[in-house]
Design an enzyme around this catalytic site. Structure first.
Site, PDB file in Angstrom:
ATOM      1  N   TYR A 153      -1.671  -0.618  10.412  1.00  0.00           N
ATOM      2  CA  TYR A 153      -1.869  -1.056   9.022  1.00  0.00           C
ATOM      3  C   TYR A 153      -0.681  -0.665   8.153  1.00  0.00           C
ATOM      4  CZ  TYR A 153      -3.969  -1.604   4.406  1.00  0.00           C
ATOM      5  OH  TYR A 153      -4.223  -1.979   3.093  1.00  0.00           O
TER       6      TYR A 153
ATOM      7  N   ALA B 163       2.305  -0.142   9.169  1.00  0.00           N
ATOM      8  CA  ALA B 163       3.444  -0.950   9.609  1.00  0.00           C
ATOM      9  C   ALA B 163       3.436  -2.314   8.935  1.00  0.00           C
ATOM     10  CB  ALA B 163       3.426  -1.109  11.124  1.00  0.00           C
TER      11      ALA B 163
ATOM     12  N   SER C 286       0.853  -1.190   0.000  1.00  0.00           N
ATOM     13  CA  SER C 286       0.000   0.000   0.000  1.00  0.00           C
ATOM     14  C   SER C 286       0.887   1.237   0.000  1.00  0.00           C
ATOM     15  CB  SER C 286      -0.902   0.021   1.245  1.00  0.00           C
ATOM     16  OG  SER C 286      -1.573   1.271   1.364  1.00  0.00           O
TER      17      SER C 286
ATOM     18  N   LYS D 243       2.056  -3.038   6.051  1.00  0.00           N
ATOM     19  CA  LYS D 243       2.326  -2.888   4.619  1.00  0.00           C
ATOM     20  C   LYS D 243       3.777  -2.485   4.367  1.00  0.00           C
ATOM     21  CE  LYS D 243      -1.643  -4.172   3.088  1.00  0.00           C
ATOM     22  NZ  LYS D 243      -1.747  -5.428   2.323  1.00  0.00           N
TER      23      LYS D 243
END
Length: 247
Positions: A155, A157, A142, A159
């Site tokens: 989140y 972290a 992402s 990705k």
């Protein structure tokens, strides 16, 4: 003859959203596609109604369960004889501000987004080693894994970890002719996005130079490039599919 004719592809988390679009595009390009979900029967309805249903094969298992991953990957190998492409798309997302982060949600995100990706990568890569032409592994990360975002500490972290493991795996698997790359989507129009407060996203949307939110097909197109033989000398890369976003 499509770009993926003769290839066997696994797309995790492909019962809906971006994963579903990747699976459909791969089938359109001639691949036999394993549609994966952790929820039994989740993809049966749309697959049964799709014109390419004979090329879309549902397999239901939890990618964070190593025993289940091993069992199902071996079953896929037995059914098709080889595996050429893996798209690690399955992921979970909880957006929580610092001070309000749930340990339970943190564990869920790391279990699926990171540990599940590693489980799939290491088991499928062993199957790919036997291929004359190696294989292609594509990890969906992402843009927040590259740049961060308020309210998405955990989140982003996970990705960011996906990006890091992509680069390390690419180096380790290159001698075996297995390419490992990552797609980093920007804001994408999915069912989850439809439930979001667009007013809160206005600033981020205004930073997209192409003037629109990505569609799942845009992300699928990036995956198609990296899965195809045209990307035969591309590995260890992170391809941002974000409409030229300035952050």
């Amino acid at each position: 003859m499509g770009l993926l004719a003769g290839k066997v592809c696994i797309v995790t988390g492909s019962a809906r959203g971006i994963g579903k679009e990747i699976a459909i595009l791969f089938a359109e390009e001639g691949a036999e596609v394993v549609v994966n979900s952790s929820h039994e029967g989740n993809a049966d309805a749309w697959i049964s109604e799709h014109e390419l249903k004979d090329h879309l094969h549902p397999y239901y298992f939890d990618i964070s369960d190593s025993a289940s991953v091993r069992k199902n990957v071996m079953a896929i190998k037995k059914q098709f004889g080889h595996i050429d492409v893996l798209v690690n798309n399955a992921g979970v997302e909880f957006n929580e501000l610092i001070g309000m982060i749930s340990h339970e949600n943190m564990e869920k995100m790391f279990n699926v987004n990171v540990f599940g990706t590693i489980e799939m990568l290491q088991i499928v890569s062993r199957v790919m080693e036997r291929n004359e032409n190696g294989g292609s592994i594509i990890n969906i990360s992402s843009m927040v894994g590259m740049r961060g975002n308020r309210g998405q500490l955990v989140y982003s972290a996970t990705k960011g970890a996906v990006i890091a493991l992509t680069k390390s795996a690419a180096k380790e698997l290159a001698p075996k002719n297995i390419r490992v790359n990552s797609i980093a989507p920007g804001i994408t129009q999915t069912a989850m996005m439809e439930q979001a407060d667009l007013d809160k996203l206005e600033g981020r949307i205004n930073n997209i130079c192409m003037g629109r939110i990505a569609q799942p097909r845009d992300i699928a197109g990036g995956c198609l490039l990296l899965a195809s033989d045209y990307a035969g000398y591309i590995s260890g890369q992170v391809l941002a599919v974000d409409g030229c976003t300035i952050m």
